[in-house]
Design a protein around this motif. Structure first.
Motif, PDB file in Angstrom:
ATOM      1  N   TRP A 211       0.616  -1.408   0.096  1.00 34.81           N
ATOM      2  CA  TRP A 211       0.064  -0.392  -0.179  1.00 34.81           C
ATOM      3  C   TRP A 211       0.405   1.208  -0.079  1.00 34.81           C
ATOM      4  O   TRP A 211       0.537   2.161  -0.540  1.00 34.81           O
ATOM      5  CB  TRP A 211      -0.696  -0.105   1.127  1.00 34.81           C
ATOM      6  CG  TRP A 211      -1.877   1.165   0.874  1.00 34.81           C
ATOM      7  CD1 TRP A 211      -3.000   0.946   0.560  1.00 34.81           C
ATOM      8  CD2 TRP A 211      -1.684   2.502   2.142  1.00 34.81           C
ATOM      9  NE1 TRP A 211      -3.704   2.575   0.588  1.00 34.81           N
ATOM     10  CE2 TRP A 211      -3.000   3.287   0.965  1.00 34.81           C
ATOM     11  CE3 TRP A 211      -0.477   2.988   3.134  1.00 34.81           C
ATOM     12  CZ2 TRP A 211      -3.415   4.533   1.970  1.00 34.81           C
ATOM     13  CZ3 TRP A 211      -1.028   4.330   3.478  1.00 34.81           C
ATOM     14  CH2 TRP A 211      -1.967   4.837   3.084  1.00 34.81           C
TER      15      TRP A 211
ATOM     16  N   ARG B  12       2.779   1.871  -3.706  1.00 36.25           N
ATOM     17  CA  ARG B  12       1.829   2.380  -5.534  1.00 36.25           C
ATOM     18  C   ARG B  12       1.113   3.713  -4.445  1.00 36.25           C
ATOM     19  O   ARG B  12       0.772   4.437  -4.501  1.00 36.25           O
ATOM     20  CB  ARG B  12      -0.486   1.495  -4.776  1.00 36.25           C
ATOM     21  CG  ARG B  12       0.103   0.152  -5.018  1.00 36.25           C
ATOM     22  CD  ARG B  12       0.796  -0.900  -5.331  1.00 36.25           C
ATOM     23  NE  ARG B  12       0.304  -0.392  -6.388  1.00 36.25           N
ATOM     24  CZ  ARG B  12       0.367  -1.461  -7.628  1.00 36.25           C
ATOM     25  NH1 ARG B  12       1.186  -1.684  -7.959  1.00 36.25           N
ATOM     26  NH2 ARG B  12      -0.853  -1.590  -9.098  1.00 36.25           N
TER      27      ARG B  12
ATOM     28  N   TRP C 202      -0.947   5.203  -6.819  1.00 37.19           N
ATOM     29  CA  TRP C 202      -2.216   5.803  -6.751  1.00 37.19           C
ATOM     30  C   TRP C 202      -2.977   6.068  -5.532  1.00 37.19           C
ATOM     31  O   TRP C 202      -3.184   7.099  -5.227  1.00 37.19           O
ATOM     32  CB  TRP C 202      -3.581   4.510  -7.208  1.00 37.19           C
ATOM     33  CG  TRP C 202      -3.574   4.339  -8.920  1.00 37.19           C
ATOM     34  CD1 TRP C 202      -2.992   3.124  -9.570  1.00 37.19           C
ATOM     35  CD2 TRP C 202      -3.926   5.715  -9.661  1.00 37.19           C
ATOM     36  NE1 TRP C 202      -3.317   3.762 -11.424  1.00 37.19           N
ATOM     37  CE2 TRP C 202      -4.465   5.569 -10.691  1.00 37.19           C
ATOM     38  CE3 TRP C 202      -4.789   6.930  -9.468  1.00 37.19           C
ATOM     39  CZ2 TRP C 202      -4.586   5.983 -12.308  1.00 37.19           C
ATOM     40  CZ3 TRP C 202      -5.248   7.544 -10.654  1.00 37.19           C
ATOM     41  CH2 TRP C 202      -5.005   7.340 -11.577  1.00 37.19           C
ATOM     42  N   VAL C 203      -2.470   5.274  -4.197  1.00 34.53           N
ATOM     43  CA  VAL C 203      -2.376   5.673  -3.177  1.00 34.53           C
ATOM     44  C   VAL C 203      -2.190   7.535  -2.933  1.00 34.53           C
ATOM     45  O   VAL C 203      -2.561   7.820  -2.286  1.00 34.53           O
ATOM     46  CB  VAL C 203      -1.303   4.834  -2.334  1.00 34.53           C
ATOM     47  CG1 VAL C 203      -1.382   5.215  -0.756  1.00 34.53           C
ATOM     48  CG2 VAL C 203      -2.026   3.091  -2.572  1.00 34.53           C
TER      49      VAL C 203
ATOM     50  N   GLU D 175      -5.121   9.172  -3.932  1.00 34.21           N
ATOM     51  CA  GLU D 175      -5.830   9.267  -2.781  1.00 34.21           C
ATOM     52  C   GLU D 175      -6.018  10.311  -1.669  1.00 34.21           C
ATOM     53  O   GLU D 175      -6.629  11.077  -1.113  1.00 34.21           O
ATOM     54  CB  GLU D 175      -6.202   7.300  -2.920  1.00 34.21           C
ATOM     55  CG  GLU D 175      -6.342   6.592  -3.981  1.00 34.21           C
ATOM     56  CD  GLU D 175      -6.760   5.339  -3.394  1.00 34.21           C
ATOM     57  OE1 GLU D 175      -6.029   4.902  -2.206  1.00 34.21           O
ATOM     58  OE2 GLU D 175      -7.154   5.035  -4.519  1.00 34.21           O
TER      59      GLU D 175
ATOM     60  N   VAL E  90       4.829   9.815   1.463  1.00 29.56           N
ATOM     61  CA  VAL E  90       3.358   9.874   1.514  1.00 29.56           C
ATOM     62  C   VAL E  90       2.211   9.710   3.081  1.00 29.56           C
ATOM     63  O   VAL E  90       1.839  10.274   3.191  1.00 29.56           O
ATOM     64  CB  VAL E  90       3.105   8.125   1.211  1.00 29.56           C
ATOM     65  CG1 VAL E  90       3.113   6.818   2.680  1.00 29.56           C
ATOM     66  CG2 VAL E  90       1.747   7.795   1.011  1.00 29.56           C
TER      67      VAL E  90
END
Length: 221
Positions: free
Chosen positions: A28, A31, A33-34, A37, A82
């Motif tokens: 997770w 990635r 695309w995280v 989001e 992130v």
């Protein structure tokens, strides 16, 4: 844990370090695309099995840890990039579109190009909505029928200029760029920015003049 109870248990012991690193190694966090989001969200809940906490709490705790990344050299920058986005979610205004602090597409690519994606196109398309650039005329709208090498050429020309020559290959995430230019100066010093883990300040001294320029740029993981 409450401040007065911190002495009763250390999150920095060997067993805790291994457990936390095992969590952070999950796909997770890698990635791409995280990023989109968590960059658009205003409320984030981190869940693992029956346990859950707010994204802000997760990031606050993570920032206090003294994790050892000796056996995980690529993990630190991936996680910090992130958690930076997760921690900022509660400060985003309601009904506002996301802007990564005015970051351009080139800066976002530089920061997040090591992220994983099933389709290589997504390493570009995922970041379009996070960019402060006007990309309407750059030909970078999502189109998965475009070969990867063509997309990379369009990306480079959008970030630099249309006049450069860009050589690319379908099977490699690499580009050869040819152009003409002049050397105006040289970097005399590079300093880290303590307010942002991924930002450096470069002092440029121009040739044959006493002028100098402080240039701040975000660098990738």
């Amino acid at each position: 844990m409450p401040a007065e109870d911190e002495s009763t248990y250390s999150w920095n012991n060997e067993m805790s370090q291994k457990a936390i690193l095992k969590l952070l190694e999950r796909p997770w966090f890698r990635r791409i695309w995280v990023l989109q989001e968590v960059a658009a969200a205003r409320r984030i809940i981190i869940m693992c099995g029956p346990a859950e906490m707010t994204g802000y709490t997760f990031c606050s705790g993570f920032n206090k840890l003294e994790l050892s990344y000796e056996a995980h050299l690529d993990l630190q920058s991936l996680i910090r990039s992130v958690t930076y986005l997760i921690g900022g979610a509660i400060f985003r205004p309601k009904y506002a579109t996301y802007s990564s602090g005015g970051a351009s597409l080139g800066e976002l690519i530089d920061m997040y190009h090591t992220r994983e994606a099933t389709k290589r196109h997504d390493k570009v398309y995922t970041l379009l909505g996070m960019s402060s650039d006007d990309l309407s005329a750059a030909g970078l709208t999502p189109n998965y029928t475009v070969p990867c090498k063509t997309l990379l050429q369009q990306l480079v020309k959008s970030v630099l200029c249309k006049e450069v020559f860009v050589g690319t290959w379908d099977e490699k995430e690499i580009a050869i760029i040819k152009s003409k230019g002049s050397i105006l100066g040289q970097a005399s010093s590079v300093e880290s920015d303590s307010t942002r883990y991924d930002r450096q300040h470069v002092k440029i001294v121009f040739k044959n003049t006493p002028r100098s320029l402080e240039y701040g740029r975000e660098w990738g993981a």
